[in-house]
Design an enzyme around this catalytic site. Structure first.
Site, PDB file in Angstrom:
ATOM      1  N   ASP A  10     -47.719   0.070  27.315  1.00 37.51           N
ATOM      2  CA  ASP A  10     -48.233   1.250  26.626  1.00 37.51           C
ATOM      3  C   ASP A  10     -47.005   2.087  26.251  1.00 37.51           C
ATOM      4  OD1 ASP A  10     -50.062   3.337  25.850  1.00 37.51           O
ATOM      5  OD2 ASP A  10     -49.550   4.342  27.729  1.00 37.51           O
ATOM      6  N   LEU A  11     -47.141   2.979  25.285  1.00 30.49           N
ATOM      7  CA  LEU A  11     -45.986   3.777  24.840  1.00 30.49           C
ATOM      8  C   LEU A  11     -45.977   5.167  25.501  1.00 30.49           C
ATOM      9  CD1 LEU A  11     -43.533   4.146  22.919  1.00 30.49           C
ATOM     10  CD2 LEU A  11     -45.158   4.878  21.167  1.00 30.49           C
ATOM     11  N   ASP A  12     -46.988   5.976  25.146  1.00 27.63           N
ATOM     12  CA  ASP A  12     -47.041   7.362  25.609  1.00 27.63           C
ATOM     13  C   ASP A  12     -47.292   7.411  27.123  1.00 27.63           C
ATOM     14  OD1 ASP A  12     -46.854   8.689  22.995  1.00 27.63           O
ATOM     15  OD2 ASP A  12     -48.797   7.791  22.612  1.00 27.63           O
ATOM     16  N   THR A  18     -44.736  11.695  25.531  1.00 26.22           N
ATOM     17  CA  THR A  18     -45.118  12.457  24.337  1.00 26.22           C
ATOM     18  C   THR A  18     -46.314  13.363  24.601  1.00 26.22           C
ATOM     19  OG1 THR A  18     -46.331  10.507  23.723  1.00 26.22           O
ATOM     20  CG2 THR A  18     -44.257  10.873  22.569  1.00 26.22           C
ATOM     21  N   LYS A  46     -55.307  11.452  27.310  1.00 23.93           N
ATOM     22  CA  LYS A  46     -54.296  10.395  27.499  1.00 23.93           C
ATOM     23  C   LYS A  46     -54.898   9.017  27.230  1.00 23.93           C
ATOM     24  CE  LYS A  46     -50.989  12.785  30.355  1.00 23.93           C
ATOM     25  NZ  LYS A  46     -50.361  12.953  31.652  1.00 23.93           N
ATOM     26  N   VAL A  48     -56.355   8.068  24.686  1.00 23.95           N
ATOM     27  CA  VAL A  48     -57.533   8.180  23.828  1.00 23.95           C
ATOM     28  C   VAL A  48     -57.076   8.355  22.373  1.00 23.95           C
ATOM     29  CG1 VAL A  48     -59.463   9.742  23.346  1.00 23.95           C
ATOM     30  CG2 VAL A  48     -58.886   9.176  25.707  1.00 23.95           C
ATOM     31  N   ARG A  50     -56.747   9.508  18.356  1.00 24.28           N
ATOM     32  CA  ARG A  50     -56.662  10.854  17.765  1.00 24.28           C
ATOM     33  C   ARG A  50     -58.049  11.405  17.430  1.00 24.28           C
ATOM     34  NH1 ARG A  50     -53.392  10.609  12.514  1.00 24.28           N
ATOM     35  NH2 ARG A  50     -52.116   9.370  13.944  1.00 24.28           N
ATOM     36  N   SER A 115     -50.268   0.077  22.161  1.00 27.89           N
ATOM     37  CA  SER A 115     -50.496   1.533  22.183  1.00 27.89           C
ATOM     38  C   SER A 115     -51.623   1.935  21.249  1.00 27.89           C
ATOM     39  CB  SER A 115     -49.206   2.242  21.735  1.00 27.89           C
ATOM     40  OG  SER A 115     -49.451   3.594  21.436  1.00 27.89           O
ATOM     41  N   ALA A 116     -52.335   3.004  21.622  1.00 29.60           N
ATOM     42  CA  ALA A 116     -53.397   3.546  20.763  1.00 29.60           C
ATOM     43  C   ALA A 116     -52.819   4.372  19.621  1.00 29.60           C
ATOM     44  CB  ALA A 116     -54.338   4.420  21.587  1.00 29.60           C
ATOM     45  N   LYS A 118     -50.979   5.776  16.318  1.00 21.46           N
ATOM     46  CA  LYS A 118     -50.664   5.323  14.959  1.00 21.46           C
ATOM     47  C   LYS A 118     -49.249   5.741  14.575  1.00 21.46           C
ATOM     48  CE  LYS A 118     -55.364   5.010  13.295  1.00 21.46           C
ATOM     49  NZ  LYS A 118     -56.404   5.431  12.376  1.00 21.46           N
ATOM     50  N   ASN A 119     -48.564   6.421  15.484  1.00 22.77           N
ATOM     51  CA  ASN A 119     -47.199   6.897  15.219  1.00 22.77           C
ATOM     52  C   ASN A 119     -46.147   6.108  16.001  1.00 22.77           C
ATOM     53  OD1 ASN A 119     -47.725   9.287  13.481  1.00 22.77           O
ATOM     54  ND2 ASN A 119     -48.876   9.983  15.257  1.00 22.77           N
ATOM     55  N   LYS A 146     -59.073   1.574  23.804  1.00 29.30           N
ATOM     56  CA  LYS A 146     -59.092   1.354  25.248  1.00 29.30           C
ATOM     57  C   LYS A 146     -60.235   2.193  25.826  1.00 29.30           C
ATOM     58  CE  LYS A 146     -54.027   1.124  25.171  1.00 29.30           C
ATOM     59  NZ  LYS A 146     -52.766   1.791  25.511  1.00 29.30           N
ATOM     60  N   GLU A 170     -49.371   0.657  32.219  1.00 31.63           N
ATOM     61  CA  GLU A 170     -50.246   1.708  31.687  1.00 31.63           C
ATOM     62  C   GLU A 170     -50.264   2.961  32.551  1.00 31.63           C
ATOM     63  OE1 GLU A 170     -52.296   3.143  29.723  1.00 31.63           O
ATOM     64  OE2 GLU A 170     -52.523   1.672  28.130  1.00 31.63           O
ATOM     65  N   ASP A 171     -50.316   4.127  31.890  1.00 28.11           N
ATOM     66  CA  ASP A 171     -50.417   5.392  32.633  1.00 28.11           C
ATOM     67  C   ASP A 171     -51.809   6.014  32.558  1.00 28.11           C
ATOM     68  OD1 ASP A 171     -50.121   6.092  29.860  1.00 28.11           O
ATOM     69  OD2 ASP A 171     -49.799   8.153  30.524  1.00 28.11           O
TER      70      ASP A 171
HETATM   71  C1  G6P Z   1     -51.757   7.546  22.895  1.00 28.64           C
HETATM   72  C2  G6P Z   1     -51.781   8.882  23.629  1.00 28.64           C
HETATM   73  C3  G6P Z   1     -52.993   9.684  23.229  1.00 28.64           C
HETATM   74  C4  G6P Z   1     -53.072   9.802  21.709  1.00 28.64           C
HETATM   75  C5  G6P Z   1     -53.130   8.427  21.081  1.00 28.64           C
HETATM   76  C6  G6P Z   1     -53.184   8.474  19.568  1.00 28.64           C
HETATM   77  O1  G6P Z   1     -52.693   6.708  23.451  1.00 28.64           O
HETATM   78  O2  G6P Z   1     -51.792   8.675  25.017  1.00 28.64           O
HETATM   79  O3  G6P Z   1     -52.921  10.954  23.821  1.00 28.64           O
HETATM   80  O4  G6P Z   1     -54.197  10.567  21.334  1.00 28.64           O
HETATM   81  O5  G6P Z   1     -51.986   7.682  21.489  1.00 28.64           O
HETATM   82  O6  G6P Z   1     -51.952   8.911  19.071  1.00 28.64           O
HETATM   83  P1  G6P Z   1     -51.626   9.225  17.561  1.00 28.64           P
HETATM   84  O7  G6P Z   1     -50.138   9.284  17.522  1.00 28.64           O
HETATM   85  O8  G6P Z   1     -52.169   8.085  16.725  1.00 28.64           O
HETATM   86  O9  G6P Z   1     -52.303  10.512  17.202  1.00 28.64           O
HETATM   87 MG    MG Z   2     -50.303   6.170  27.771  1.00 31.27          MG
END
Ligand code: G6P
Ligand code: MG
Length: 216
Positions: A10-12, A18, A46, A48, A50, A115-116, A118-119, A146, A170-171
């Site tokens: 996972d990223l964030d 972030t 977290k 979840v 956007r 990762s969820a 889009k960035n 997820k 994963e966190d």
């Molecule tokens: C990760 C973060 C979430 C965030 C999601 C979408 O999973 O943990 O907090 O809402 O990414 O991120 P985004 O950059 O697409 O808004």
């Molecule tokens: Mg995470």
């Protein structure tokens, strides 16, 4: 002999933190439209998506918005968020993350991002880590969030390995569940009491090693 052939990250909250930027951007939006939003509420977002994050904030405030308004609000939040992540540097990589990915690659263990967000490509470019992943699967490639395992299954597929050969890092509770739902082992990054479904829970990737990986 261990059967682990790949690690999916996972990223964030695992590679970078972030959550603070997500919080600042959601808080600015909430303040602007007169909604309550606390750091405690931010925990619910977290892992979840956007769109779902905005729905949760609206639900917490018992407020409804049209689909059009929701798109506009989520876009505004994302513009503020992107302004912040564009300022990120490699100094923000969480302890041990880069070192563990490098150790995996040196040992022939494949690596993927799951990762969820889009960035993710913006963040990986800013922290100069994109080259450490053999495959990148993020919010732009999946339709089910997820705890659905789609993001991790696509990662395994891109790496050419089976679920049983993967370990996910994963966190978020939803992310730990997604890995389990995909038939993968999972290392929780955070609090053992929160991530109690994970195979093991560590405070960060600085506590991870190849030896531990092969003992899972
Ligand atoms: C990760 C973060 C979430 C965030 C999601 C979408 O999973 O943990 O907090 O809402 O990414 O991120 P985004 O950059 O697409 O808004
Ligand atoms: Mg995470």
């Amino acid at each position: 002999m261990s059967t682990i052939k790949a690690c999916i990250f996972d990223l964030d909250g695992v590679i970078v933190d972030t959550a603070v930027y997500h919080y600042k951007a959601w808080k600015r939006l909430a303040d602007q439209i007169g909604l309550n939003f606390t750091e405690h509420d931010n925990e619910l977002l977290k892992g979840v998506s956007r769109v779902r994050s905005l729905e949760i904030i609206l639900e917490l405030n018992h407020v409804t918005k049209t689909a059009e308004e929701q798109t506009e609000l989520a876009t505004q939040k994302n513009n503020w968020y992107v302004d912040m992540i564009n300022q990120m540097t490699p100094a923000e990589i969480l302890p041990g993350a880069k070192e563990f990915l490098e150790a995996c690659r040196a040992a022939g263990i494949k690596t993927a991002l799951g990762s969820a967000s889009k960035n993710s490509s913006t963040i990986l470019a800013k922290i100069n880590m994109a080259h450490l992943f053999d495959a990148i699967v993020d919010g732009n490639h999946v339709s089910k969030a997820k705890p659905d395992p789609e993001v991790f299954l696509k990662g395994a597929e891109a790496l050419g390995v089976s679920s049983a050969e993967c370990v996910v890092f994963e966190d978020a509770i939803a992310g730990v569940e997604a890995a389990i739902n995909g038939g993968m082992k999972v290392v929780g990054i955070g609090e053992p009491a929160v991530l109690n479904k994970a195979n093991i829970v560590l405070s960060g990737l600085d506590k991870m090693s190849l030896e531990l990986l092969h003992r899972l």
